[in-house]
Design an enzyme around this catalytic site. Structure first.
Site, mmCIF file in Angstrom:
data_model
loop_
_atom_site.group_PDB
_atom_site.id
_atom_site.type_symbol
_atom_site.label_atom_id
_atom_site.label_comp_id
_atom_site.label_asym_id
_atom_site.label_seq_id
_atom_site.Cartn_x
_atom_site.Cartn_y
_atom_site.Cartn_z
ATOM 1 N N TRP A 122 0.891 -1.281 -0.080
ATOM 2 C CA TRP A 122 0.062 -0.204 -0.009
ATOM 3 C C TRP A 122 0.964 1.446 0.115
ATOM 4 O O TRP A 122 2.015 1.458 0.738
ATOM 5 C CB TRP A 122 -0.861 0.042 1.267
ATOM 6 C CG TRP A 122 -1.771 1.114 1.095
ATOM 7 C CD1 TRP A 122 -1.632 2.406 1.981
ATOM 8 C CD2 TRP A 122 -3.075 1.495 0.612
ATOM 9 N NE1 TRP A 122 -2.775 3.132 1.774
ATOM 10 C CE2 TRP A 122 -3.690 2.849 1.133
ATOM 11 C CE3 TRP A 122 -3.886 0.803 -0.070
ATOM 12 C CZ2 TRP A 122 -4.622 3.269 0.399
ATOM 13 C CZ3 TRP A 122 -5.021 0.939 -0.659
ATOM 14 C CH2 TRP A 122 -5.699 2.382 -0.323
ATOM 15 N N LEU A 123 0.515 2.261 -0.767
ATOM 16 C CA LEU A 123 1.288 3.466 -0.972
ATOM 17 C C LEU A 123 0.617 4.746 -0.748
ATOM 18 O O LEU A 123 -0.596 4.708 -1.044
ATOM 19 C CB LEU A 123 1.923 3.585 -2.382
ATOM 20 C CG LEU A 123 2.904 2.380 -3.085
ATOM 21 C CD1 LEU A 123 3.145 2.756 -4.525
ATOM 22 C CD2 LEU A 123 4.096 2.302 -2.186
ATOM 23 N N ASP A 131 1.265 2.538 -20.875
ATOM 24 C CA ASP A 131 -0.399 2.769 -20.833
ATOM 25 C C ASP A 131 -0.248 4.130 -19.874
ATOM 26 O O ASP A 131 -0.882 4.097 -18.629
ATOM 27 C CB ASP A 131 -1.131 1.689 -20.143
ATOM 28 C CG ASP A 131 -2.602 2.072 -20.213
ATOM 29 O OD1 ASP A 131 -3.008 2.959 -20.917
ATOM 30 O OD2 ASP A 131 -3.299 1.199 -19.584
#
Length: 297
Positions: A99-100, A200
Site C-alpha cells: 500500500w502506498l 499505458d
C-alpha cells in the site's frame, strides 16, 4: 466484501502466516478488477486486486510489467510497487502490492525518473522492439513478439491488430493502406533505440508519494521508442509543466518528437474505440484522415 480468498493468506503456508486480518475495505478507481485495502495485525497495509480466476493471466502480466519497470528505475526518484503475490486463491485471481500513501503534486521527480528509466534501459536494450509474450492494453490484447525494425513493429504489431478489430465497427483498413505503407520509414527517421516503456501512461497510472517521489502502476510494458510514453501523457492530460521539465533535464526529446505524438496516440485511440465506442470512433477517423494528408501528401 471479498469472499473466502482472504482466508488463504493466513494459513500455515500462506504468505502472511502468523498474521490476522484487521480490516479490509474496497478501493474505488478500478476498471476491470475489484480493489481492496487490507490491514494486517502486524501493521502492514496491502493493496489487493481481485477478479475471476480466468483472468489470472491479466494480473500475472501486470506483475511481470511492474518487475520489468522496477529493474530500470532509480528508487530515489520513482517507486514501482513490488508484487507480493499473484496467484489463484479460492477461485479468485489475486494480485497483492504494498500500500502506498499518495499525496504529493510536484511531478518533477516523476519526469526525471521516467527519463532515467528510459535512458538506463536504452543503454542495455535487447537490440529489438517488442515483448516476449502477449500482454494487455486495458482490456485489449497487446501482441508480443520481436522485430529489430521499429517502424514495422509499431505498424504491424500495434496499429494493424487494432485496425482489424475496428473493422467490426466500420473502419475500412483498405482506405488507409497508403499510410500504413508509409509509416514505418517515417517512424524510423529518428532511429530510436529500444527503451523499456510503461506503455499505458495516462494520469491514472502515475502518482506522487508524500515524500515527492513518483509512482508508476498498471503498466502495459514493452520495449519501444521512449516517445510512446511521452505521447500518451498528452492524450488525456494530467501531467504538469514540471513533469516535462524534469524529463527534459535528464534526457531531452529530439525536436522532431512532436511530429510523432499523434501517430503513437492513434494506437490508444483505436483501442479505446474498440473497447468503449462512442466519440473515440470519430477521433480515430479524424486522426487517420489528418495523418493521411500530412504524411502521404
Amino acid at each position: 466484501m471479498p469472499d473466502h480468498w482472504t482466508n488463504s493468506l493466513f494459513i500455515q503456508n500462506g504468505p502472511f502466516a502468523g498474521n490476522t486480518l484487521e480490516n479490509i475495505s474496497p478501493v474505488s478507481g478500478g476498471c476491470i478488477h475489484q480493489a481492496w485495502r487490507i490491514e494486517l495485525s502486524d501493521g502492514q497495509k496491502i493493496f489487493a486486486k481481485t477478479n475471476h480466476k480466468d483472468l489470472l493471466n491479466v494480473l500475472e502480466v501486470e506483475a511481470k510489467g511492474l518487475k520489468a519497470l522496477k529493474k530500470w528505475t532509480n528508487n530515489s526518484l520513482i517507486t514501482v510497487p513490488e508484487p507480493l503475490l499473484v496467484e489463484e486463491l479460492s477461485g479468485r485471481a489475486v494480485l497483492l502490492l504494498p500500500w502506498l500513501e499518495l499525496s504529493g503534486d510536484d511531478q518533477t521527480a516523476l519526469g526525471q525518473g521516467l527519463a532515467l528509466m528510459h535512458q538506463k534501459s536504452a543503454k542495455h536494450n535487447p537490440e529489438k522492439f517488442g515483448w516476449e509474450e502477449d500482454g494487455y492494453i486495458g482490456k485489449g490484447i497487446q501482441p508480443g513478439g520481436w522485430l529489430a525494425n521499429w517502424g514495422e513493429y509499431f505498424v504491424n504489431m500495434r496499429l494493424i491488430p487494432q485496425l482489424k478489430i475496428a473493422s467490426q465497427w466500420g473502419l475500412r483498413i483498405e482506405d488507409y493502406q497508403a499510410i500504413l505503407i508509409a509509416l514505418p520509414s517515417f517512424l524510423n527517421e529518428h532511429q530510436p533505440s529500444p527503451s523499456i516503456v510503461h506503455g499505458d501512461l495516462w494520469g491514472g497510472n502515475a502518482a506522487i508519494l508524500q515524500d515527492g517521489r513518483g509512482v508508476l502502476i498498471d503498466p502495459a510494458a514493452w520495449w519501444a521508442d521512449r516517445e510512446v510514453d511521452i505521447a500518451m501523457t498528452k492524450l488525456f492530460g494530467g501531467f504538469s509543466k514540471k513533469f516535462y521539465a524534469g524529463y527534459e533535464k535528464v534526457w531531452p526529446l529530439p525536436t522532431s518528437a512532436q511530429k510523432r505524438v499523434e501517430i503513437y496516440n492513434l494506437y490508444h485511440l483505436i483501442n479505446h474505440a474498440n473497447l468503449f465506442g462512442g466519440s473515440y470512433k470519430e477521433q480515430c477517423l479524424r486522426t487517420l484522415k489528418t495523418l493521411k494528408g500530412s504524411i502521404i501528401n
